[in-house]
Design an enzyme around this catalytic site. Structure first.
Site, PDB file in Angstrom:
ATOM      1  N   ALA A 121     -81.490  49.480 -60.821  1.00 29.77           N
ATOM      2  CA  ALA A 121     -81.437  48.082 -61.227  1.00 29.77           C
ATOM      3  C   ALA A 121     -80.067  47.719 -61.778  1.00 29.77           C
ATOM      4  O   ALA A 121     -79.298  48.586 -62.196  1.00 29.77           O
ATOM      5  CB  ALA A 121     -82.514  47.807 -62.279  1.00 29.77           C
ATOM      6  N   SER A 122     -79.786  46.432 -61.780  1.00 27.12           N
ATOM      7  CA  SER A 122     -78.539  45.877 -62.289  1.00 27.12           C
ATOM      8  C   SER A 122     -77.353  46.570 -61.607  1.00 27.12           C
ATOM      9  O   SER A 122     -77.218  46.491 -60.396  1.00 27.12           O
ATOM     10  CB  SER A 122     -78.475  46.003 -63.816  1.00 27.12           C
ATOM     11  OG  SER A 122     -77.547  45.073 -64.347  1.00 27.12           O
ATOM     12  N   GLY A 123     -76.508  47.293 -62.353  1.00 28.08           N
ATOM     13  CA  GLY A 123     -75.407  47.998 -61.706  1.00 28.08           C
ATOM     14  C   GLY A 123     -75.898  49.001 -60.678  1.00 28.08           C
ATOM     15  O   GLY A 123     -75.223  49.262 -59.671  1.00 28.08           O
ATOM     16  N   LYS A 126     -81.850  38.063 -68.266  1.00 29.27           N
ATOM     17  CA  LYS A 126     -80.973  39.227 -68.433  1.00 29.27           C
ATOM     18  C   LYS A 126     -81.029  39.627 -69.904  1.00 29.27           C
ATOM     19  O   LYS A 126     -80.227  39.195 -70.733  1.00 29.27           O
ATOM     20  CB  LYS A 126     -79.540  38.885 -68.016  1.00 29.27           C
ATOM     21  CG  LYS A 126     -78.652  40.126 -67.890  1.00 29.27           C
ATOM     22  CD  LYS A 126     -79.137  41.072 -66.807  1.00 29.27           C
ATOM     23  CE  LYS A 126     -78.292  42.319 -66.719  1.00 29.27           C
ATOM     24  NZ  LYS A 126     -78.813  43.284 -65.736  1.00 29.27           N
ATOM     25  N   MET A 168     -73.606  45.393 -66.486  1.00 32.88           N
ATOM     26  CA  MET A 168     -74.723  45.169 -65.580  1.00 32.88           C
ATOM     27  C   MET A 168     -75.725  46.277 -65.882  1.00 32.88           C
ATOM     28  O   MET A 168     -75.612  47.384 -65.349  1.00 32.88           O
ATOM     29  CB  MET A 168     -74.268  45.231 -64.121  1.00 32.88           C
ATOM     30  CG  MET A 168     -73.225  44.203 -63.729  1.00 32.88           C
ATOM     31  SD  MET A 168     -72.608  44.502 -62.053  1.00 32.88           S
ATOM     32  CE  MET A 168     -71.452  43.130 -61.869  1.00 32.88           C
TER      33      MET A 168
END
Length: 788
Positions: free
Chosen positions: A592-594, A399, A779
Site C-alpha cells: 500500500a501507499s509507497g 490518508k 507515502m
C-alpha cells in the site's frame, strides 16, 4: 574376455573410490578426487575418510580426508611422510549449455602451496542415459595428462531401473599416447547395496567394490586384484553426506509426519552483509520454503498424511491464503491433514478449519475465535500535555497515517476505511471456516464467532468446532482407527541425493523481495527497502542477459516518497529502457501507499483477496517542540540567510506561508502519484482520483477497481510470467538483492519480547520513523493489520 564376463556377473557398486573411479559416473564424495566438476551436480557434500590396507593389515600413514560442499571442497592425502592437498571449486553452467559442469582444482605438496599446479575438469550429462567427463592434470607441468570418461545407463525401458545400472569406460592420454581403457560396471539392484567393479585392459587387473548406504552415512571397500587375480591391496571408507542416498534400512511406509508449522512465516529472512559473508538475522520459515516442502511431501508415496501439533504460527491473511492452496493441493493426492491444539488463536483456527480432515483439542484447551478488530492508540492529548505539537498535513482525509499522533480519537474517514477493510477480511475468514467445516458445525459461522471465545473444550466439540477432545498421546490411536496408520514420524529428510543425470532446462526469472518500510539509501533484504539497494537489484536483473523476466514480491506499507519514486523509475525502465523485460508485482500481505507506488508501472500486478493495498495519497509530518522546550527551559536563537532557512526546525511553529508551501508540495506529490498510477494502469486520471484520496482497499476491492490485474499468489505470478516472456521451459527463480551495506550489523529485536502489546504501535511507528530520517513527505499506510 573371461574376466570381463565374471565382472558383469558379479555386478557391482558405484565405482566408489578413491583416487580412481569412473570420471563420468562418480558424483558422490569421491568427485573431489576423481572429477571436481561433478561436485556441481549436488551429491558430493559431506565429510569422508578413506583408509588403505593390504594382506598385512592397515596402513597408518596412508589415508585421505575429504571435506566438501556442493561447489567447494578440500582433500588431504597422507602418503608416508608427505601431505598432498587439493582445493577445488565447481559450478553448473546452464546459461550456454544445460547440464554442463565445470571444475577447477589447485594441488600442492606439504606446505608449498605456491608451487602447486592446476587441474581443470568438465562433466556433461545431456540425457539421463549418457555422461561424459574429462580432467586435465598439471597445467603448469610440461607433461600435462588428460583423463577422459564415458558412462551409459543402458536400461531404457524402465525408468525405475535407469539409475541402478551403469557402464563406464575411462582412458588416459599421456605424452602423445592413449592408454587402453578401464571398463567399469556399477549397480544398485537393492536400495543401499552398491556393487561394482572394473577391468583395466592396460595391465589386466580387476577392481571390486562394495558399499552400504544408510541414507546420510555410508561405508564400503575397494579391492584391487593383481594379474593373478589375487588380492593385492584395498581401501575402505566412512562417509557422512548432507544428502540422503537410498538406504539399506527399510523406509517407513504409510506414516504420518509431525509437520512443524510454528513461529512467524516471513517472505524472506533478513540478511545482513558482513564483508564477504551474508548473515541471516532470523530463523523463521519463509512462505516459499513451506510451500516447496508441502509440494515435496505430496510426491512422497510413503507419507499418509501430516499431523500439526499446536501449530500456532503468525502470518498475514494473504500468506494464509497461499498456504491454504498448497495444503489443499497436498490433499488432492489422497493424503490427510490432522491438527492437534492445546490452545488456538482465531486466525489459526480459521486456517486449520479450511484444510483439516480432523481437529483435536486438549481437554482443557481453548479456541480464541472471536472475530477481528482494529485497535488504535491516539497520542494527541499526551503530546499536548508534554508540549509537543504535530502538524499533520495530508492530501486527503482518508490518508490517515499520521492520525495516531495528531488526533485524540479515530476520525470518521478512518473509521469508514477500517469498516470497509474488516468487512472484506471478516467475510474471507467466515468463508474459510464454512468451506472446511461447514457440514460439521451446529450453528452458522457468524453466530459461532459472536459466541466466542471458547474456553470450554467440551463445548467446542459439542458445537462441531473440533472433532474430539483428547490428549496428545491419543493422536496415534485416532490415526490407527481412522487411517490404519500406526506411526507418527518426527523428522523428514528433505535433502535427497540426485540420481537422475539430466536436469531439465529452466528459464531464469529474477525474484526481488521488497519487504518492510521504504527509505532512502541502502536497505537490508527481507527487513527494510532501501532505494539504492532495491533499484540496483532491479537494474542488475534487467541487464543480466540470462534473466528472462522479473518478479518483485512486495510486502510493504510504504515510506519515503522520494525512495518510492527512485524504485518506481527502475520498474518503469524494465518496460521502456534498454534490455526491456517483463516485470510482475506479486503482492504479499500488504502493498500500500509507497508499496503500491513502486508497483504501479509493472506489466502485471497480482494480489491475494485479503492483501491490504491502495492508500494512494501523501502526508507531511512536522513535529514542533516549542512548548516543550519552554517547559524544560531550553532557549533557541537563530541566525539565517533565506526566509525559510529554518523551515522544519522543531523549536518554532510553522508559519501560514510555510504551511501553504508544504501543502502545495503534498498536492504536487499526490498529483504525481495519481499520474503514475493512471499511466501504469492505463486508467483516466479522474478515475484514479476517485479510488485514491488515501483510501485503503483489500486485494479483492482493488481488483474490482482496476488497481490489480488478477487475484493470486506466487504460483499465478509464475504462470503469468511464462505468458509474458513466452517461455517454454520450467522457471528457475534467481534472487537478486543489490548491494548491501556492511557498516553495521543490526541484531533484530522483536518488540513483543519486551514491549507491552498495547504500546507495540508506538514502538513500530518509532522504528519506521527512524528509518525515514528527516524526510517530511511520506507515502505510508496508517496501520498494518496482523492476524494471529
Amino acid at each position: 574376455m573371461k574376466k570381463v564376463l565374471i565382472l558383469v556377473i558379479i555386478s557391482m557398486f558405484y565405482y566408489s573410490l578413491y583416487g580412481s573411479g569412473p570420471i563420468a559416473a562418480t558424483d558422490n564424495f569421491m568427485a573431489m578426487k576423481v572429477n571436481p566438476a561433478a561436485m556441481g551436480f549436488g551429491n558430493a557434500g559431506g565429510v569422508s575418510f578413506i583408509g588403505n590396507y593390504d594382506k598385512e593389515g592397515l596402513f597408518e600413514d596412508y589415508y585421505s580426508l575429504i571435506i566438501a560442499g556442493d561447489n567447494l571442497g578440500y582433500v588431504l592425502d597422507r602418503v608416508g611422510d608427505n601431505n598432498y592437498h587439493r582445493l577445488a571449486i565447481s559450478s553448473r553452467n546452464s546459461v550456454v549449455i544445460n547440464n554442463l559442469y565445470l571444475g577447477l582444482a589447485w594441488d600442492w605438496k606439504n606446505k608449498f602451496i605456491k608451487q602447486g599446479d592446476i587441474s581443470e575438469s568438465i562433466l556433461f550429462r545431456p540425457v539421463d542415459h549418457f555422461s561424459f567427463g574429462a580432467v586435465a592434470h598439471g597445467f603448469f607441468d610440461a607433461n600435462t595428462t588428460y583423463d577422459f570418461g564415458f558412462a551409459v545407463r543402458p536400461v531404457f525401458f524402465n525408468s525405475d531401473l535407469t539409475d541402478r545400472f551403469t557402464l563406464s569406460a575411462d582412458i588416459n592420454y599421456d605424452r602423445n599416447d592413449f592408454s587402453k581403457p578401464i571398463l567399469g560396471v556399477q549397480t544398485e539392484l537393492f536400495d543401499g547395496i552398491k556393487l561394482g567393479g572394473s577391468y583395466n585392459l592396460e595391465d589386466e587387473t580387476v577392481g571390486l567394490n562394495f558399499g552400504i548406504s544408510f541414507g546420510n552415512f555410508g561405508i564400503g571397500t575397494n579391492m584391487q586384484l593383481n594379474v593373478e587375480n589375487e588380492f593385492s591391496q584395498g581401501q575402505y571408507y566412512l562417509s557422512t553426506s548432507n544428502k540422503a542416498f537410498r538406504t539399506v534400512i527399510g523406509k517407513e511406509k504409510n506414516y504420518f509426519l509431525d509437520y512443524k508449522l510454528k513461529g512467524q512465516i516471513v517472505e524472506k529472512n533478513p540478511v545482513q552483509k558482513l564483508g564477504p559473508f551474508s548473515i541471516i538475522m532470523s530463523k523463521d520459515k519463509t512462505l516459499s520454503e513451506v510451500i516447496k516442502e508441502i509440494k515435496e511431501l505430496k510426491k512422497d508415496e510413503s507419507i499418509r498424511g501430516l499431523v500439526l501439533k499446536s501449530g500456532d504460527f503468525s502470518a498475514s491473511l494473504a500468506q494464509r491464503t497461499e498456504l491454504k492452496k498448497a495444503f489443499l493441493d497436498f490433499k488432492l493426492s489422497g493424503k490427510k491433514i490432522i491438527f492437534y491444539y492445546e490452545g488456538i488463536s482465531g486466525a489459526n483456527y480459521a486456517f486449520a478449519a479450511s484444510i483439516a480432515d480432523e481437529i483435536y483439542l486438549n481437554p482443557i484447551g481453548s479456541i480464541d475465535l472471536k472475530g477481528i478488530s482494529v485497535n488504535m492508540p491516539y497520542f494527541r492529548d499526551l503530546l499536548d500535555t508534554l508540549g509537543i505539537d504535530i502538524v499533520n498535513l495530508k492530501s486527503h482525509d482518508y490518508k490517515t497515517a499520521g492520525n495516531s499522533i495528531s488526533e485524540s480519537h479515530m476520525t470518521s474517514a478512518e473509521r469508514e476505511t477500517y469498516e470497509a477493510l474488516l468487512d472484506d477480511l471478516y467475510s474471507e475468514i467466515v468463508t474459510m471456516i464454512q468451506e472446511g467445516r461447514g457440514s460439521k458445525l451446529k450453528k452458522p459461522v457468524q453466530v459461532l464467532i459472536d459466541e466466542g471465545p471458547y474456553w470450554n473444550a467440551a463445548r467446542a466439540k459439542e458445537l462441531g468446532l473440533v472433532d474430539d477432545v483428547i490428549y496428545e498421546d491419543q493422536i496415534k490411536d485416532k490415526i490407527k482407527a481412522n487411517y490404519q496408520s500406526e506411526k507418527i514420524v518426527d523428522n523428514y529428510d528433505r535433502n535427497q541425493a540426485v540420481t537422475k543425470w539430466s536436469k531439465i532446462k529452466k528459464d531464469k526469472i529474477a525474484i526481488i523481495y521488497a519487504i518492510g518500510t521504504i527509505h532512502s539509501g541502502e536497505g537490508i533484504p527481507g527487513k527494510a527497502i532501501g532505494s539504492i539497494t532495491t533499484a540496483k537489484a532491479i537494474k542488475q536483473a534487467r541487464e543480466d542477459k540470462s534473466i528472462k523476466g522479473i518478479i518483485i514480491r512486495v510486502d510493504s506499507g510504504g515510506g519515503s516518497a522520494l525512495a518510492s519514486d527512485v524504485i518506481a523509475r527502475e520498474v518503469e525502465l524494465c518496460k521502456t529502457g534498454e534490455n526491456k523485460k517483463p516485470i510482475i508485482i506479486s503482492m504479499g500481505g500488504t502493498a500500500a501507499s509507497g508499496g503500491y507506488y513502486i508497483a504501479a508501472k509493472a506489466d502485471k500486478i497480482l494480489a491475494q483477496p485479503s492483501t491490504i493495498t491502495g492508500s494512494i495519497g501523501v502526508i507531511g509530518i512536522f513535529p514542533v517542540f516549542e512548548r516543550l522546550y519552554e517547559k524544560i527551559h531550553i532557549n533557541w536563537d537563530t541566525v539565517k540567510r533565506g526566509k525559510h532557512a529554518d523551515l522544519g526546525s522543531t523549536h518554532r511553529q510553522i508559519t501560514a506561508e510555510e504551511k501553504q508551501i508544504a501543502e502545495k508540495s503534498i498536492q504536487h506529490f499526490y498529483d504525481r502519484f495519481v499520474s503514475i498510477v493512471a499511466n501504469g494502469r492505463n486508467l483516466p486520471k479522474t478515475k484514479v482520483h476517485e479510488i485514491a484520496q488515501g483510501r485503503v482497499w483489500t486485494g479483492k476491492q482493488a481488483f474490482q477497481r482496476g488497481l490489480v490485474d488478477a487475484l493470486g499468489g506466487m504460483d499465478l505470478a509464475l504462470v503469468e510470467m511464462k505468458k509474458l516472456a513466452k517461455l517454454e521451459n520450467e522457471i528457475q527463480l534467481i534472487e537478486f538483492e543489490g548491494d548491501k551495506t556492511a557498516n553495521e550489523l543490526t541484531v533484530s529485536l522483536k518488540a513483543a519480547s519486551f514491549v507491552p502489546e498495547g504500546l507495540k504501535t508506538i514502538w513500530d511507528t518509532g522504528a519506521k520513523m527512524k528509518k525515514l530520517g528527516d524526510e517530511n513527505y511520506l507515502m505510508i499506510l496508517p496501520v498494518e493489520l496482523e492476524f494471529k
